[in-house]
Write a protein that holds these residues in place. Structure first.
Motif, short mmCIF file in Angstrom:
data_model
loop_
_atom_site.label_atom_id
_atom_site.label_comp_id
_atom_site.label_asym_id
_atom_site.label_seq_id
_atom_site.Cartn_x
_atom_site.Cartn_y
_atom_site.Cartn_z
N LYS A 3 -19.44 70.27 52.53
CA LYS A 3 -20.73 70.89 52.14
C LYS A 3 -21.58 71.14 53.37
CE LYS A 3 -21.21 69.06 47.50
NZ LYS A 3 -21.86 68.08 46.64
N ILE A 10 -23.70 78.99 56.66
CA ILE A 10 -24.65 79.93 56.04
C ILE A 10 -25.88 80.09 56.93
CG2 ILE A 10 -26.26 80.23 54.11
CD1 ILE A 10 -24.11 79.01 52.30
N LEU A 11 -26.39 78.97 57.45
CA LEU A 11 -27.58 79.03 58.32
C LEU A 11 -27.27 79.81 59.59
CD1 LEU A 11 -29.06 75.45 57.90
CD2 LEU A 11 -30.07 77.59 57.14
N ALA A 14 -27.17 83.40 58.79
CA ALA A 14 -28.54 83.90 58.57
C ALA A 14 -29.25 84.12 59.90
CB ALA A 14 -29.34 82.93 57.70
N LEU A 17 -27.63 87.12 61.70
CA LEU A 17 -28.07 88.35 61.03
C LEU A 17 -29.53 88.66 61.35
CD1 LEU A 17 -27.11 90.49 58.92
CD2 LEU A 17 -28.15 89.07 57.18
N GLY A 18 -30.33 87.60 61.35
CA GLY A 18 -31.75 87.77 61.64
C GLY A 18 -31.99 88.30 63.05
N GLY A 21 -30.41 91.83 63.36
CA GLY A 21 -31.20 92.74 62.52
C GLY A 21 -32.55 93.03 63.14
N LYS A 22 -33.19 91.98 63.68
CA LYS A 22 -34.52 92.18 64.28
C LYS A 22 -34.44 93.07 65.50
CE LYS A 22 -38.63 89.86 65.91
NZ LYS A 22 -39.48 90.96 65.44
N TYR A 25 -33.94 96.57 64.20
CA TYR A 25 -35.15 97.05 63.53
C TYR A 25 -36.24 97.36 64.55
CZ TYR A 25 -38.98 97.24 60.17
OH TYR A 25 -40.04 97.65 59.40
N ASP A 26 -36.45 96.46 65.52
CA ASP A 26 -37.49 96.68 66.53
C ASP A 26 -37.18 97.92 67.37
OD1 ASP A 26 -38.39 93.20 67.34
OD2 ASP A 26 -38.86 94.52 65.66
N TYR A 29 -37.60 101.01 64.51
CA TYR A 29 -38.76 101.22 63.65
C TYR A 29 -40.10 100.69 64.15
CZ TYR A 29 -35.11 102.41 60.34
OH TYR A 29 -34.03 103.00 59.73
#
Lengths: 132, 243
Positions: A3, A10-11, A14, A17-18, A21-22, A25-26, A29
């Motif tokens: 577990k 997963i963390l 995340a 991806l963060g 992605g940032k 995106y920066d 956009y």
């Protein structure tokens, strides 16, 4: 144990991806403020605008300008304004252009006294009419 | 009924899958906000709330509906409850109360969480902005509760988990609402304004502006809830329980 590994995976996914992605995106956009003047000899006549696939999108104009930030640093930008989005900026208009690394995210017509001094100096020196 | 409600709250708060799902949904939201953090301003929270709350009815609402309503069907618990002497009408009402309580908890905490996130990013929302966010969350509480009340009719009438969940999803995605609007606009002009989602929309607008009817709209919504309870109980009483 299993577990904990799943939670950590997963963390980690995340966070990865963060961060990626940032960055994306920066770059695409998040616009910074730049200033420009539409040159006095710029062709502002509306023309037919086409999409990348060749579809007609109506009347508008592609503007290709050199814009300056508040420190006077130059950047070349290109973007399309459609006439149905409002009037096309005319020759001599001062513009506030919000541009990211990749695209122009917004623009508006502003007054000369709203432009930072360094940017205005560069705009005026690069738009002085040449002596003939 | 209170004992049953207490038991259901106990069951829901010990449902591991619900917490895992909520945790993943929260993580996804935090990642999204982090990605978009470069483009935020002091007004972003309201638009963000609108976008986020619009996604919640089908996604989070669906999981909640399954946990509250269809878990009992899957585990044949409804027949056990009836066998123990709990009246069917009390089951129906208790489920709706439980749905309302969980929705108030979720939509009550979410704006607070959003405020903390935005404040942490340097964009603390004003009191006025937060009032609007809470009005919006109230709108979605009512909306999801109505959807659950209507989909609950399918739970008690057909006693099939899949059919009930599909009914809830069709309601929460707006498919049934749009279809009804199309049909009503053709046969009875202006009748679509009496659909629950439109009543809730109007109520929200009237509360925001401080103008227009509020009590009548509230009573209209209450009529829909009462009707769904009556129909649910009627169908529940008619339907043979499966053992």
């Amino acid at each position: 144990m299993k577990k904990a590994v799943i939670v950590i995976a997963i963390l980690a996914a995340a966070v990865t991806l963060g961060v990626i992605g940032k960055q994306y995106y920066d770059n695409r956009y998040v616009g910074k403020d730049y200033y420009a003047m539409v040159p006095l000899d710029y062709d502002v006549a509306p023309e037919v605008i086409y999409s990348d696939k060749g579809e007609e999108l109506g009347q508008g104009k592609e503007y290709a300008l050199v814009v300056y930030n508040n420190k006077g640093e130059a950047k070349s930008v290109k973007w399309v304004i459609r006439t149905e989005d409002g009037g096309l900026p005319q020759r001599g208009s001062f513009l506030l252009v919000k541009a990211s690394e990749q695209i122009v995210t917004g623009w508006s017509v502003i007054k000369e006294d709203q432009i930072p001094i360094e940017a205005l100096k560069k705009i005026k020196s690069n738009n002085m009419p040449s002596d003939t | 009924m209170l004992n049953y409600l207490h038991a259901e709250i106990y069951r829901l708060f010990r449902k591991k899958s619900l917490f895992i799902f909520s945790g993943l949904a929260l993580l996804a939201y935090l990642v999204t906000i982090f990605i978009r953090s470069g483009n935020l301003n002091s007004y972003s929270i309201l638009k963000d709330a609108s976008d986020l709350f619009s996604l919640l009815p089908p996604i989070v609402g669906g999981v909640l509906f399954a946990a509250i309503y269809t878990d009992d069907l899957s585990s044949k618990n409804l027949s056990t409850l009836v066998g123990f002497g709990l009246s069917k009408s009390k089951i129906v009402v208790a489920k709706l109360i439980l749905a309302l309580m969980t929705l108030v908890l979720i939509f009550g905490l979410l704006p607070l969480l959003m405020y903390l996130i935005y404040a942490g990013l340097g964009w603390a929302a004003s009191g006025n902005m937060m009032a609007n966010v809470y009005l919006l969350s109230g709108r979605f509480i009512l909306l999801v509760m109505i959807f659950m009340a209507f989909a609950g009719v399918v739970v008690y009438g057909f006693q099939r988990s899949t059919a009930a969940i599909v009914a809830y999803l069709l309601l929460s995605l707006g498919a049934i609402g749009q279809l009804l609007t199309l049909i009503l606009d053709k046969i009875l002009p202006n009748a679509s304004q009496y659909l629950p989602s439109n009543i809730i929309g109007q109520l929200h607008l009237n509360l925001m502006t401080g103008e227009g009817a509020i009590v009548w709209l509230g009573m209209g919504l209450l009529a829909y809830v009462v009707m769904s309870i009556i129909v649910s109980v009627m169908l529940f009483n008619k339907k043979e329980m499966e053992f």
